[in-house]
Design an enzyme around this catalytic site. Sequence first.
Site, PDB file in Angstrom:
ATOM      1  N   GLY A 195      37.846  33.151  48.028  1.00  0.00           N
ATOM      2  CA  GLY A 195      37.362  32.058  47.190  1.00  0.00           C
ATOM      3  C   GLY A 195      36.187  32.420  46.307  1.00  0.00           C
ATOM      4  O   GLY A 195      35.413  31.542  45.929  1.00  0.00           O
ATOM      5  N   SER A 196      36.058  33.683  45.920  1.00  0.00           N
ATOM      6  CA  SER A 196      34.940  34.048  45.040  1.00  0.00           C
ATOM      7  C   SER A 196      35.087  33.379  43.669  1.00  0.00           C
ATOM      8  O   SER A 196      34.098  32.922  43.091  1.00  0.00           O
ATOM      9  CB  SER A 196      34.817  35.567  44.914  1.00  0.00           C
ATOM     10  N   ASN A 197      36.305  33.304  43.157  1.00  0.00           N
ATOM     11  CA  ASN A 197      36.512  32.584  41.892  1.00  0.00           C
ATOM     12  C   ASN A 197      36.273  31.089  42.080  1.00  0.00           C
ATOM     13  O   ASN A 197      35.702  30.430  41.205  1.00  0.00           O
ATOM     14  CB  ASN A 197      37.919  32.813  41.350  1.00  0.00           C
ATOM     15  N   ARG A 227      50.632  33.596  45.326  1.00  0.00           N
ATOM     16  CA  ARG A 227      52.029  33.202  45.500  1.00  0.00           C
ATOM     17  C   ARG A 227      52.677  33.056  44.126  1.00  0.00           C
ATOM     18  O   ARG A 227      52.033  32.579  43.191  1.00  0.00           O
ATOM     19  CB  ARG A 227      52.144  31.864  46.227  1.00  0.00           C
ATOM     20  N   ILE A 228      53.916  33.451  44.038  1.00  0.00           N
ATOM     21  CA  ILE A 228      54.689  33.232  42.818  1.00  0.00           C
ATOM     22  C   ILE A 228      55.246  31.814  42.904  1.00  0.00           C
ATOM     23  O   ILE A 228      55.854  31.434  43.911  1.00  0.00           O
ATOM     24  CB  ILE A 228      55.819  34.263  42.681  1.00  0.00           C
ATOM     25  N   LEU A 229      55.029  31.048  41.872  1.00  0.00           N
ATOM     26  CA  LEU A 229      55.480  29.663  41.836  1.00  0.00           C
ATOM     27  C   LEU A 229      56.844  29.573  41.153  1.00  0.00           C
ATOM     28  O   LEU A 229      57.147  30.352  40.249  1.00  0.00           O
ATOM     29  CB  LEU A 229      54.455  28.803  41.094  1.00  0.00           C
ATOM     30  N   HIS A 249      42.765  35.787  36.186  1.00  0.00           N
ATOM     31  CA  HIS A 249      43.197  37.122  36.604  1.00  0.00           C
ATOM     32  C   HIS A 249      42.067  38.114  36.325  1.00  0.00           C
ATOM     33  O   HIS A 249      41.509  38.120  35.225  1.00  0.00           O
ATOM     34  CB  HIS A 249      44.461  37.547  35.851  1.00  0.00           C
TER      35      HIS A 249
END
Length: 143
Positions: A14-16, A94-96, A112
């Site tokens: 959770g750094s972002n 995760r790919i949505l 990103h």
Amino acid sequence: MAKRDVAVLISGSGSNLQALIDAVAADPDHPARIRLVISNRPGVKGLDRAAAAGIEAIVIEHKHFHDRAGFDAALDAALRARGIELVCLAGFMRILTAPFVEAWTGRMLNIHPSLLPAFKGAHAIDDALAAGVRVTGVTVHYV
């Protein structure tokens, strides 16, 4: 300007997320209000960061679903139940599915840790350092 209710999706430290929390806290006129944090993994530090900031945090474990569509349906239901207007993918690994992305088109951002298209994938920072690039950065884009 009215504040927009935001959910942040995470998978790890959770750094972002913390950077977003700090930005919102530092500016009373910030247009975002982080209302929800969703992690697909239990016990990650990002959940502690949300709790420390007084933000609702839930876990929707992808492992509990037979397929991506089921997981994405649970994500969508949680977001809609809380009136979320904008989704931010911040280290969400995760790919949505296409239907989920289409449902949130224009209302979902991704963070990103490289200047895309260079250094795609989960290890972008390490890859940039290993390549010895002189300039790097972050890409924020609509999904």
